[in-house]
Design a protein around this motif. Structure first.
Motif, PDB file in Angstrom:
ATOM      1  N   CYS A   1      -6.224  -2.855   8.362  1.00 18.95           N
ATOM      2  CA  CYS A   1      -7.387  -2.119   8.880  1.00 18.95           C
ATOM      3  C   CYS A   1      -6.968  -1.138   9.976  1.00 18.95           C
ATOM      4  O   CYS A   1      -7.494  -0.014  10.040  1.00 18.95           O
ATOM      5  CB  CYS A   1      -8.440  -3.088   9.413  1.00 18.95           C
ATOM      6  N   ARG A   2      -6.021  -1.543  10.827  1.00 23.68           N
ATOM      7  CA  ARG A   2      -5.513  -0.629  11.859  1.00 23.68           C
ATOM      8  C   ARG A   2      -4.787   0.556  11.217  1.00 23.68           C
ATOM      9  O   ARG A   2      -4.904   1.691  11.681  1.00 23.68           O
ATOM     10  CB  ARG A   2      -4.566  -1.362  12.822  1.00 23.68           C
ATOM     11  N   ILE A   3      -4.025   0.291  10.166  1.00 23.87           N
ATOM     12  CA  ILE A   3      -3.307   1.362   9.467  1.00 23.87           C
ATOM     13  C   ILE A   3      -4.297   2.343   8.865  1.00 23.87           C
ATOM     14  O   ILE A   3      -4.117   3.569   8.951  1.00 23.87           O
ATOM     15  CB  ILE A   3      -2.356   0.783   8.398  1.00 23.87           C
ATOM     16  N   ILE A   4      -5.365   1.823   8.268  1.00 26.87           N
ATOM     17  CA  ILE A   4      -6.402   2.695   7.682  1.00 26.87           C
ATOM     18  C   ILE A   4      -6.991   3.610   8.752  1.00 26.87           C
ATOM     19  O   ILE A   4      -7.282   4.775   8.487  1.00 26.87           O
ATOM     20  CB  ILE A   4      -7.504   1.850   6.996  1.00 26.87           C
ATOM     21  N   GLY A   5      -7.143   3.097   9.966  1.00 25.20           N
ATOM     22  CA  GLY A   5      -7.695   3.896  11.057  1.00 25.20           C
ATOM     23  C   GLY A   5      -6.679   4.763  11.783  1.00 25.20           C
ATOM     24  O   GLY A   5      -7.042   5.535  12.676  1.00 25.20           O
ATOM     25  N   ASP A   6      -5.415   4.675  11.406  1.00 26.07           N
ATOM     26  CA  ASP A   6      -4.346   5.430  12.062  1.00 26.07           C
ATOM     27  C   ASP A   6      -4.360   6.879  11.575  1.00 26.07           C
ATOM     28  O   ASP A   6      -4.226   7.142  10.377  1.00 26.07           O
ATOM     29  CB  ASP A   6      -2.998   4.772  11.735  1.00 26.07           C
TER      30      ASP A   6
ATOM     31  N   ARG B   1      -3.004 -14.300   6.077  1.00 29.97           N
ATOM     32  CA  ARG B   1      -3.963 -13.358   5.489  1.00 29.97           C
ATOM     33  C   ARG B   1      -4.796 -12.605   6.518  1.00 29.97           C
ATOM     34  O   ARG B   1      -4.894 -11.379   6.450  1.00 29.97           O
ATOM     35  CB  ARG B   1      -4.887 -14.079   4.497  1.00 29.97           C
ATOM     36  N   SER B   2      -5.379 -13.283   7.475  1.00 25.97           N
ATOM     37  CA  SER B   2      -6.244 -12.583   8.436  1.00 25.97           C
ATOM     38  C   SER B   2      -5.444 -11.595   9.290  1.00 25.97           C
ATOM     39  O   SER B   2      -5.942 -10.515   9.617  1.00 25.97           O
ATOM     40  CB  SER B   2      -7.008 -13.572   9.312  1.00 25.97           C
ATOM     41  N   LYS B   3      -4.219 -11.940   9.625  1.00 27.14           N
ATOM     42  CA  LYS B   3      -3.386 -11.039  10.430  1.00 27.14           C
ATOM     43  C   LYS B   3      -2.952  -9.815   9.626  1.00 27.14           C
ATOM     44  O   LYS B   3      -2.931  -8.699  10.149  1.00 27.14           O
ATOM     45  CB  LYS B   3      -2.168 -11.787  10.979  1.00 27.14           C
ATOM     46  N   VAL B   4      -2.610 -10.006   8.364  1.00 26.89           N
ATOM     47  CA  VAL B   4      -2.240  -8.872   7.504  1.00 26.89           C
ATOM     48  C   VAL B   4      -3.455  -7.973   7.287  1.00 26.89           C
ATOM     49  O   VAL B   4      -3.355  -6.744   7.342  1.00 26.89           O
ATOM     50  CB  VAL B   4      -1.633  -9.361   6.171  1.00 26.89           C
ATOM     51  N   ASN B   5      -4.628  -8.580   7.052  1.00 34.04           N
ATOM     52  CA  ASN B   5      -5.860  -7.791   6.900  1.00 34.04           C
ATOM     53  C   ASN B   5      -6.142  -6.962   8.145  1.00 34.04           C
ATOM     54  O   ASN B   5      -6.495  -5.783   8.060  1.00 34.04           O
ATOM     55  CB  ASN B   5      -7.061  -8.704   6.630  1.00 34.04           C
TER      56      ASN B   5
ATOM     57  N   TYR C   1       0.842  -1.193   0.000  1.00 38.08           N
ATOM     58  CA  TYR C   1       0.000   0.000   0.000  1.00 38.08           C
ATOM     59  C   TYR C   1       0.875   1.239   0.000  1.00 38.08           C
ATOM     60  O   TYR C   1       2.077   1.198   0.281  1.00 38.08           O
ATOM     61  CB  TYR C   1      -0.958   0.013   1.204  1.00 38.08           C
ATOM     62  N   VAL C   2       0.252   2.352  -0.316  1.00 36.94           N
ATOM     63  CA  VAL C   2       0.906   3.650  -0.281  1.00 36.94           C
ATOM     64  C   VAL C   2       0.007   4.598   0.513  1.00 36.94           C
ATOM     65  O   VAL C   2      -1.221   4.450   0.511  1.00 36.94           O
ATOM     66  CB  VAL C   2       1.182   4.185  -1.716  1.00 36.94           C
TER      67      VAL C   2
ATOM     68  N   GLU D   1      -3.928   3.930  -0.117  1.00 37.24           N
ATOM     69  CA  GLU D   1      -4.394   3.196  -1.292  1.00 37.24           C
ATOM     70  C   GLU D   1      -3.742   1.821  -1.334  1.00 37.24           C
ATOM     71  O   GLU D   1      -2.514   1.710  -1.301  1.00 37.24           O
ATOM     72  CB  GLU D   1      -4.062   3.975  -2.562  1.00 37.24           C
ATOM     73  N   LEU D   2      -4.573   0.801  -1.389  1.00 31.11           N
ATOM     74  CA  LEU D   2      -4.096  -0.566  -1.527  1.00 31.11           C
ATOM     75  C   LEU D   2      -3.679  -0.769  -2.977  1.00 31.11           C
ATOM     76  O   LEU D   2      -4.473  -0.576  -3.890  1.00 31.11           O
ATOM     77  CB  LEU D   2      -5.210  -1.554  -1.153  1.00 31.11           C
ATOM     78  N   LEU D   3      -2.412  -1.108  -3.188  1.00 33.37           N
ATOM     79  CA  LEU D   3      -1.920  -1.322  -4.546  1.00 33.37           C
ATOM     80  C   LEU D   3      -2.018  -2.789  -4.948  1.00 33.37           C
ATOM     81  O   LEU D   3      -2.253  -3.101  -6.108  1.00 33.37           O
ATOM     82  CB  LEU D   3      -0.471  -0.849  -4.669  1.00 33.37           C
TER      83      LEU D   3
END
Length: 140
Positions: free
Chosen positions: A63-68, A55-59, A7-8, A75-77
């Motif tokens: 999600c935590r990064i998105i909320g940071d 996968r579930s741990k990376v997801n 992601y970026v 943007e998920l690349l």
């Protein structure tokens, strides 16, 4: 199932050594405990990061990064299944992206991860890890 996520994002405020140190210190311990590996590329006004793990741990981490609140324009690349990790030696490592870095300046003066394909962004990230500014590993 192992996945790799690229992601970026952009920082919401100035990126200082103390901000970066805080991110790396926190992520190193949490990632190690979650068996997540990766690399963070930091430049002027830009973060580009690869996360690898189950996968579930990376997801969950993404999600935590998105909320940071320290990130915006996230943007998920790319997210894909992988057979083995590229960055298994680090729970998190840092590559400084600097416009004055000869590799960035000469080989990729036009690089814009928001406009690049995921493949191009990953290829450039791989080059930066191999030939860019020194990597600061946060693992003991």
């Amino acid at each position: 199932m192992l996945v790799s996520l690229l992601y970026v994002s952009q920082p919401t405020g100035p990126v200082t050594t103390s901000v970066t140190s805080t991110i790396l210190k926190s992520s190193t311990l949490k990632n190690k405990n979650a068996d997540i590996s990766g690399v963070l590329c930091q430049g002027t006004g830009l973060y580009m990061q690869v996360l690898e793990g189950e996968r579930s741990k990376v997801n969950h981490l993404f999600c935590r990064i998105i909320g940071d609140s320290r990130h915006h324009n996230i943007e998920l690349l790319c997210m894909e299944e992988i057979k083995q990790r590229k960055f298994d030696q680090w729970s998190m490592a840092l590559v400084h992206l600097n416009a004055q870095d000869p590799m960035v300046k000469m080989n990729h003066p036009e690089f814009n991860p928001y406009a690049s394909t995921a493949k191009d962004a990953m290829n450039i990230l791989d080059e930066l890890v191999k030939t860019g500014w020194p990597i600061v590993s946060t693992d003991p």
